[in-house]
Design a protein around this motif. Structure first.
Motif, short mmCIF file in Angstrom:
data_model
loop_
_atom_site.label_atom_id
_atom_site.label_comp_id
_atom_site.label_asym_id
_atom_site.label_seq_id
_atom_site.Cartn_x
_atom_site.Cartn_y
_atom_site.Cartn_z
N ARG A 75 0.83 -1.21 0.00
CA ARG A 75 0.00 0.00 0.00
C ARG A 75 0.87 1.26 0.00
O ARG A 75 0.54 2.27 0.61
N ALA A 76 1.98 1.16 -0.73
CA ALA A 76 2.94 2.26 -0.83
C ALA A 76 3.44 2.37 -2.27
O ALA A 76 3.40 1.39 -3.02
N PRO A 77 3.92 3.55 -2.66
CA PRO A 77 4.46 3.72 -4.02
C PRO A 77 5.66 2.81 -4.26
O PRO A 77 6.47 2.57 -3.36
N VAL A 78 5.75 2.30 -5.47
CA VAL A 78 6.91 1.55 -5.92
C VAL A 78 7.61 2.44 -6.94
O VAL A 78 7.01 2.81 -7.96
N VAL A 105 4.66 3.21 -9.53
CA VAL A 105 3.41 2.46 -9.43
C VAL A 105 2.80 2.77 -8.07
O VAL A 105 3.42 2.51 -7.04
N LEU A 106 1.60 3.31 -8.09
CA LEU A 106 0.91 3.72 -6.87
C LEU A 106 -0.28 2.81 -6.61
O LEU A 106 -1.00 2.46 -7.55
N ALA A 110 -9.11 2.97 -1.31
CA ALA A 110 -10.29 3.62 -0.75
C ALA A 110 -10.41 3.16 0.69
O ALA A 110 -10.58 1.97 0.95
N GLU A 111 -10.24 4.09 1.61
CA GLU A 111 -10.26 3.79 3.05
C GLU A 111 -9.30 2.66 3.39
O GLU A 111 -9.61 1.76 4.17
N GLY A 112 -8.11 2.70 2.77
CA GLY A 112 -7.08 1.71 3.04
C GLY A 112 -7.22 0.40 2.32
O GLY A 112 -6.36 -0.47 2.42
N VAL A 113 -8.30 0.22 1.58
CA VAL A 113 -8.54 -1.03 0.86
C VAL A 113 -8.06 -0.87 -0.59
O VAL A 113 -8.46 0.07 -1.27
#
Length: 133
Positions: A75-78, A105-106, A110-113
């Motif tokens: 859940r972080a940019p690559v 790559v991002l 939505a709400e962490g999902v």
């Protein structure tokens, strides 16, 4: 069209592609979303990627060994600063013709999902300063 005037998810993605790519100075943008099972990514929006790239990544498993898998898991940019780095970190991509020299790559969340990924590409290698990320 402003984002607030975009009534459908597809139109929201189009606005993101049309405004996000130039705002970040990227040459290309591809937006893929997870299917209902959460197992497959489908390319929904693409700007300035070759037909071959759009065909190859039209549909693929979210757990395939690509940068998108890592963006979804963490859940972080690559950030990929060069073709050499891409090939070293994701050997499955070795030998794949590179239209771009660097990528970001991002995860699309939505709400962490995780909902999908946004892939941006640059024609030249990038150092990715804090402002870009």
């Amino acid at each position: 069209m402003a984002l607030s005037g975009a009534p459908t998810p597809a139109e929201v993605l189009d606005v993101l592609a049309d405004l996000g790519r130039p705002a970040l100075g990227a040459d290309s943008i591809d937006i893929s979303v997870l299917d209902e099972s959460g197992q497959v990514l489908r390319l929904l929006t693409s700007r300035r990627s070759s037909p071959q790239t759009r065909i190859r990544f039209a549909t693929y498993r979210a757990d395939d060994p690509y940068p998108s898998r890592d963006a979804l898991r963490t859940r972080a940019p690559v950030l990929i600063q060069s073709v050499q780095e891409r090939d070293q970190r994701w050997p499955v991509l070795r030998g794949t013709q590179a239209e771009r020299a660097a990528w970001m790559v991002l995860p699309l969340l939505a709400e962490g999902v995780p909902l999908g990924t946004v892939g941006l590409g640059w024609l030249r290698p990038q150092s990715f300063d804090g402002e870009q990320v």
